[in-house]
Motif scaffolding. Structure first.
Motif, PDB file in Angstrom:
ATOM      1  N   ARG A 137       0.840  -1.208   0.000  1.00 20.04           N
ATOM      2  CA  ARG A 137       0.000   0.000   0.000  1.00 20.04           C
ATOM      3  C   ARG A 137       0.870   1.251   0.000  1.00 20.04           C
ATOM      4  NH1 ARG A 137      -5.308  -0.643   0.584  1.00 20.04           N
ATOM      5  NH2 ARG A 137      -6.083  -2.661   1.311  1.00 20.04           N
ATOM      6  N   LEU A 138       0.407   2.246  -0.742  1.00 20.44           N
ATOM      7  CA  LEU A 138       1.070   3.530  -0.677  1.00 20.44           C
ATOM      8  C   LEU A 138       0.876   4.114   0.725  1.00 20.44           C
ATOM      9  CD1 LEU A 138       0.864   3.109  -3.804  1.00 20.44           C
ATOM     10  CD2 LEU A 138       0.671   5.598  -3.978  1.00 20.44           C
ATOM     11  N   ARG A 139       1.901   4.719   1.258  1.00 16.22           N
ATOM     12  CA  ARG A 139       1.818   5.254   2.620  1.00 16.22           C
ATOM     13  C   ARG A 139       0.820   6.403   2.702  1.00 16.22           C
ATOM     14  NH1 ARG A 139       5.258   2.915   6.001  1.00 16.22           N
ATOM     15  NH2 ARG A 139       7.031   1.786   5.107  1.00 16.22           N
ATOM     16  N   ARG A 140       0.553   7.013   1.583  1.00 15.99           N
ATOM     17  CA  ARG A 140      -0.471   8.060   1.540  1.00 15.99           C
ATOM     18  C   ARG A 140      -1.646   7.553   0.711  1.00 15.99           C
ATOM     19  NH1 ARG A 140       2.903  13.690   0.457  1.00 15.99           N
ATOM     20  NH2 ARG A 140       4.209  13.589   2.344  1.00 15.99           N
ATOM     21  N   GLY A 141      -2.806   7.525   1.294  1.00 11.71           N
ATOM     22  CA  GLY A 141      -3.992   7.071   0.574  1.00 11.71           C
ATOM     23  C   GLY A 141      -4.201   5.579   0.686  1.00 11.71           C
ATOM     24  N   ARG A 142      -5.186   5.096  -0.039  1.00 19.16           N
ATOM     25  CA  ARG A 142      -5.596   3.696   0.022  1.00 19.16           C
ATOM     26  C   ARG A 142      -5.174   2.900  -1.214  1.00 19.16           C
ATOM     27  NH1 ARG A 142      -9.502   2.415   3.568  1.00 19.16           N
ATOM     28  NH2 ARG A 142     -10.374   0.864   2.126  1.00 19.16           N
ATOM     29  N   ARG A 143      -4.495   3.526  -2.111  1.00 20.85           N
ATOM     30  CA  ARG A 143      -4.109   2.827  -3.339  1.00 20.85           C
ATOM     31  C   ARG A 143      -2.978   1.839  -3.065  1.00 20.85           C
ATOM     32  NH1 ARG A 143      -4.228   8.113  -7.370  1.00 20.85           N
ATOM     33  NH2 ARG A 143      -6.500   8.398  -7.292  1.00 20.85           N
ATOM     34  N   ARG A 144      -2.854   0.855  -3.973  1.00 21.92           N
ATOM     35  CA  ARG A 144      -1.881  -0.209  -3.721  1.00 21.92           C
ATOM     36  C   ARG A 144      -1.303  -0.777  -5.019  1.00 21.92           C
ATOM     37  NH1 ARG A 144      -7.013  -2.015  -2.912  1.00 21.92           N
ATOM     38  NH2 ARG A 144      -7.646  -3.961  -3.944  1.00 21.92           N
ATOM     39  N   ILE A 145      -0.121  -1.331  -4.864  1.00 21.32           N
ATOM     40  CA  ILE A 145       0.524  -2.124  -5.909  1.00 21.32           C
ATOM     41  C   ILE A 145       0.489  -3.571  -5.454  1.00 21.32           C
ATOM     42  CG2 ILE A 145       2.647  -2.570  -7.198  1.00 21.32           C
ATOM     43  CD1 ILE A 145       1.567   0.116  -7.869  1.00 21.32           C
ATOM     44  N   THR A 146      -0.014  -4.448  -6.296  1.00 24.19           N
ATOM     45  CA  THR A 146      -0.080  -5.869  -5.958  1.00 24.19           C
ATOM     46  C   THR A 146       0.803  -6.656  -6.913  1.00 24.19           C
ATOM     47  OG1 THR A 146      -2.335  -5.701  -5.104  1.00 24.19           O
ATOM     48  CG2 THR A 146      -1.568  -7.895  -5.741  1.00 24.19           C
ATOM     49  N   LEU A 147       1.665  -7.476  -6.355  1.00 21.77           N
ATOM     50  CA  LEU A 147       2.490  -8.369  -7.165  1.00 21.77           C
ATOM     51  C   LEU A 147       1.792  -9.719  -7.229  1.00 21.77           C
ATOM     52  CD1 LEU A 147       5.079  -9.100  -8.692  1.00 21.77           C
ATOM     53  CD2 LEU A 147       6.133  -9.642  -6.472  1.00 21.77           C
ATOM     54  N   ALA A 148       1.347 -10.079  -8.440  1.00 22.64           N
ATOM     55  CA  ALA A 148       0.688 -11.371  -8.658  1.00 22.64           C
ATOM     56  C   ALA A 148       1.704 -12.323  -9.270  1.00 22.64           C
ATOM     57  CB  ALA A 148      -0.519 -11.209  -9.570  1.00 22.64           C
ATOM     58  N   SER A 149       2.197 -13.261  -8.472  1.00 24.26           N
ATOM     59  CA  SER A 149       3.219 -14.207  -8.933  1.00 24.26           C
ATOM     60  C   SER A 149       2.570 -15.549  -9.218  1.00 24.26           C
ATOM     61  CB  SER A 149       4.301 -14.384  -7.862  1.00 24.26           C
ATOM     62  OG  SER A 149       4.850 -13.144  -7.494  1.00 24.26           O
ATOM     63  N   GLY A 150       2.761 -16.038 -10.429  1.00 25.12           N
ATOM     64  CA  GLY A 150       2.214 -17.346 -10.771  1.00 25.12           C
ATOM     65  C   GLY A 150       1.572 -17.374 -12.133  1.00 25.12           C
ATOM     66  N   ASP A 151       0.611 -18.262 -12.279  1.00 22.89           N
ATOM     67  CA  ASP A 151      -0.041 -18.531 -13.560  1.00 22.89           C
ATOM     68  C   ASP A 151      -1.139 -17.494 -13.814  1.00 22.89           C
ATOM     69  OD1 ASP A 151      -1.251 -19.565 -15.799  1.00 22.89           O
ATOM     70  OD2 ASP A 151      -1.233 -21.638 -15.073  1.00 22.89           O
ATOM     71  N   LEU A 152      -1.106 -16.885 -14.993  1.00 27.20           N
ATOM     72  CA  LEU A 152      -2.110 -15.878 -15.350  1.00 27.20           C
ATOM     73  C   LEU A 152      -3.519 -16.443 -15.303  1.00 27.20           C
ATOM     74  CD1 LEU A 152      -2.811 -13.050 -16.392  1.00 27.20           C
ATOM     75  CD2 LEU A 152      -2.303 -13.851 -18.720  1.00 27.20           C
ATOM     76  N   SER A 153      -3.658 -17.734 -15.530  1.00 27.77           N
ATOM     77  CA  SER A 153      -4.996 -18.333 -15.520  1.00 27.77           C
ATOM     78  C   SER A 153      -5.654 -18.255 -14.151  1.00 27.77           C
ATOM     79  CB  SER A 153      -4.922 -19.798 -15.971  1.00 27.77           C
ATOM     80  OG  SER A 153      -4.149 -20.564 -15.057  1.00 27.77           O
ATOM     81  N   ASN A 154      -4.859 -18.009 -13.101  1.00 31.85           N
ATOM     82  CA  ASN A 154      -5.410 -17.922 -11.749  1.00 31.85           C
ATOM     83  C   ASN A 154      -5.743 -16.492 -11.332  1.00 31.85           C
ATOM     84  OD1 ASN A 154      -5.164 -20.747 -11.150  1.00 31.85           O
ATOM     85  ND2 ASN A 154      -2.967 -20.438 -10.904  1.00 31.85           N
ATOM     86  N   VAL A 155      -5.493 -15.523 -12.191  1.00 28.98           N
ATOM     87  CA  VAL A 155      -5.801 -14.127 -11.869  1.00 28.98           C
ATOM     88  C   VAL A 155      -7.282 -13.886 -12.144  1.00 28.98           C
ATOM     89  CG1 VAL A 155      -5.316 -11.714 -12.424  1.00 28.98           C
ATOM     90  CG2 VAL A 155      -3.451 -13.386 -12.380  1.00 28.98           C
ATOM     91  N   ARG A 156      -7.984 -13.411 -11.148  1.00 31.94           N
ATOM     92  CA  ARG A 156      -9.416 -13.159 -11.285  1.00 31.94           C
ATOM     93  C   ARG A 156      -9.756 -11.758 -10.789  1.00 31.94           C
ATOM     94  NH1 ARG A 156      -8.834 -17.616 -13.189  1.00 31.94           N
ATOM     95  NH2 ARG A 156     -10.316 -19.354 -13.213  1.00 31.94           N
ATOM     96  N   SER A 157     -10.855 -11.227 -11.312  1.00 33.79           N
ATOM     97  CA  SER A 157     -11.468  -9.984 -10.823  1.00 33.79           C
ATOM     98  C   SER A 157     -10.555  -8.773 -10.898  1.00 33.79           C
ATOM     99  CB  SER A 157     -11.947 -10.177  -9.370  1.00 33.79           C
ATOM    100  OG  SER A 157     -12.872 -11.241  -9.300  1.00 33.79           O
ATOM    101  N   VAL A 158      -9.742  -8.695 -11.955  1.00 35.07           N
ATOM    102  CA  VAL A 158      -9.013  -7.466 -12.277  1.00 35.07           C
ATOM    103  C   VAL A 158      -9.730  -6.856 -13.475  1.00 35.07           C
ATOM    104  CG1 VAL A 158      -6.819  -6.438 -12.972  1.00 35.07           C
ATOM    105  CG2 VAL A 158      -6.841  -8.384 -11.396  1.00 35.07           C
ATOM    106  N   ASP A 159     -10.129  -5.609 -13.360  1.00 34.48           N
ATOM    107  CA  ASP A 159     -11.015  -5.013 -14.370  1.00 34.48           C
ATOM    108  C   ASP A 159     -10.432  -5.018 -15.773  1.00 34.48           C
ATOM    109  OD1 ASP A 159     -12.803  -4.479 -12.326  1.00 34.48           O
ATOM    110  OD2 ASP A 159     -12.062  -2.447 -11.997  1.00 34.48           O
ATOM    111  N   VAL A 160      -9.174  -4.580 -15.901  1.00 39.81           N
ATOM    112  CA  VAL A 160      -8.551  -4.427 -17.222  1.00 39.81           C
ATOM    113  C   VAL A 160      -7.206  -5.137 -17.228  1.00 39.81           C
ATOM    114  CG1 VAL A 160      -7.570  -2.781 -18.875  1.00 39.81           C
ATOM    115  CG2 VAL A 160      -9.703  -2.236 -17.678  1.00 39.81           C
ATOM    116  N   TRP A 161      -6.986  -5.922 -18.254  1.00 39.89           N
ATOM    117  CA  TRP A 161      -5.674  -6.537 -18.465  1.00 39.89           C
ATOM    118  C   TRP A 161      -4.951  -5.773 -19.566  1.00 39.89           C
ATOM    119  CZ3 TRP A 161      -6.102 -12.627 -18.609  1.00 39.89           C
ATOM    120  CH2 TRP A 161      -6.507 -13.081 -17.341  1.00 39.89           C
ATOM    121  N   CYS A 162      -3.668  -5.495 -19.343  1.00 39.36           N
ATOM    122  CA  CYS A 162      -2.840  -4.900 -20.391  1.00 39.36           C
ATOM    123  C   CYS A 162      -2.044  -5.999 -21.077  1.00 39.36           C
ATOM    124  CB  CYS A 162      -1.900  -3.844 -19.805  1.00 39.36           C
ATOM    125  SG  CYS A 162      -2.768  -2.408 -19.156  1.00 39.36           S
ATOM    126  N   ASN A 163      -1.929  -5.875 -22.363  1.00 33.29           N
ATOM    127  CA  ASN A 163      -1.281  -6.899 -23.179  1.00 33.29           C
ATOM    128  C   ASN A 163      -0.125  -6.280 -23.947  1.00 33.29           C
ATOM    129  OD1 ASN A 163      -0.719  -9.189 -24.753  1.00 33.29           O
ATOM    130  ND2 ASN A 163      -2.157  -8.512 -26.335  1.00 33.29           N
TER     131      ASN A 163
END
Length: 355
Positions: A137-163
């Motif tokens: 989490r950013l120390r200011r505000g509620r925004r965050r960076i999430t590191l998703a490690s693993g298989d893309l097929s297991n990523v769910r409920s992210v609004d937009v994927w960049c390709n």
């Protein structure tokens, strides 16, 4: 006749011995001493010839002076030949030394290449299965960076994927282990595993017709096809993060930070959608062969700058995808060094798989 038979046998033995040494010297074992080995070969040949000559023709005579002495007969003939062989040996020494040096260097190069191949095998990134989410989490505000490690097929409920795409916006084939190939196959409508409607690919081609090759960093937004139902993806933002040239292949574009900014802006400009989360792969580290550490640093920095410098943005989470142990380690190192982030949580199961 009784004398000639053993003489011929001795001469034949010398010839065979000379021939054997001659053949061996031309092989790998004679490297670095081929010219030196010609001396005993020459002596074997000439000795055999001398024995035969002076046995079959005993009246033959050769005379000469050596070191103040007069010598004659077969002895003189052999001495002349030995002197010639000694001179040949002396003249050939520099060439043998050069051959030895070349052979040693070739062996050293072969050893280094073997060691490099072993190092490459040991350093080959391991593909990760499962999924672990590490939130910062950013120390200011509620925004965050999430590191998703693993298989893309297991990523769910992210609004937009960049390709990450090339400047020609040519999506990968179904069987390729790339984000583009995954999106194309899983975004298509399929029947018994066979693609019957290439939804994402066809829409991307329709939107880029007459506009390619595009400039580096260009974005094109399409629907997510079947990924909307299976993974909860609303849209796909395709980014020109790789450029190719004839005979040299593909490479990462120069300004990956701009690609990140453009992708996040494009995600937030989608009509009728309130985008809260965006998935970013490590642009250009696949077919673009870009260095993972530098790319991870650039993408994390650009994503944090975007979140901190746009207070009006509705974007709450940027998810960075790491598909290998190398990518995960690089991203973790970058995120852990940031003083404006604090680790929030880590959850999931991760394991390595063999390619």
């Amino acid at each position: 006749m009784k004398i000639i038979v053993p003489v011929v046998a001795i001469a034949g033995l010398l010839l065979v011995l000379g021939l054997g040494v001659h053949i061996w010297s031309t092989g790998h074992g004679g490297v670095g001493r081929r010219r030196s080995l010609l001396v005993p070969v020459l002596l074997c040949y000439t000795s055999a010839a001398t024995i035969l000559l002076f046995s079959l023709f005993p009246d033959s005579f050769v005379e000469g002076r050596m070191l103040g002495f007069t010598v004659g007969g077969g002895v003189a003939y052999l001495l002349v030949l030995w002197i010639a062989a000694a001179r040949l040996l002396k003249a050939g020494e520099p060439y043998d030394e050069r051959d030895r040096t070349v052979a040693e260097q070739a062996m050293l190069i072969a050893g280094l290449r073997a060691e490099l191949d072993r190092a490459r095998t040991r350093a080959r990134p391991t593909v990760l299965a499962g999924l672990v989410r590490d939130e910062y989490r950013l120390r200011r505000g509620r925004r965050r960076i999430t590191l998703a490690s693993g298989d893309l097929s297991n990523v769910r409920s992210v609004d937009v994927w960049c390709n990450s795409e090339n400047t020609g916006f040519e999506m990968s084939r179904y069987g390729e282990r790339t984000v583009s190939g995954f999106i194309r196959y899983h975004g298509a409508r399929r029947d018994l595993g066979q693609v019957v409607d290439d939804l994402v690919h066809d829409e991307l081609r329709a939107r880029t017709v007459g506009r390619i090759p595009a400039a580096a960093g260009t974005t094109v937004t399409t629907g997510a096809g079947a990924l909307t139902e299976s993974h909860g993806v609303r849209r796909i933002v395709h980014v020109a993060a790789v450029e190719g040239s004839a005979a040299t292949g593909f490479r990462q574009v120069a300004d990956i930070g701009r690609c990140v900014c453009n992708a996040l802006e494009a995600a937030e400009r989608i009509d009728g959608e309130v985008v809260r989360s965006v998935l970013l792969p490590l642009f250009g580290t696949g077919v673009g062969h870009a260095e993972v550490e530098n790319t991870a640093q650039t993408i994390v920095d650009a994503a944090i700058d975007y979140l901190t410098c746009r207070p009006d943005s509705r974007l709450e989470e940027v998810v960075i995808l790491a598909g290998t142990d190398e990518q995960r380690a690089a991203c973790r190192a970058v995120l852990d060094r940031r003083t404006d982030l604090r680790p929030s949580s880590s959850r999931g199961v991760l394991r390595a798989v063999t390619r």
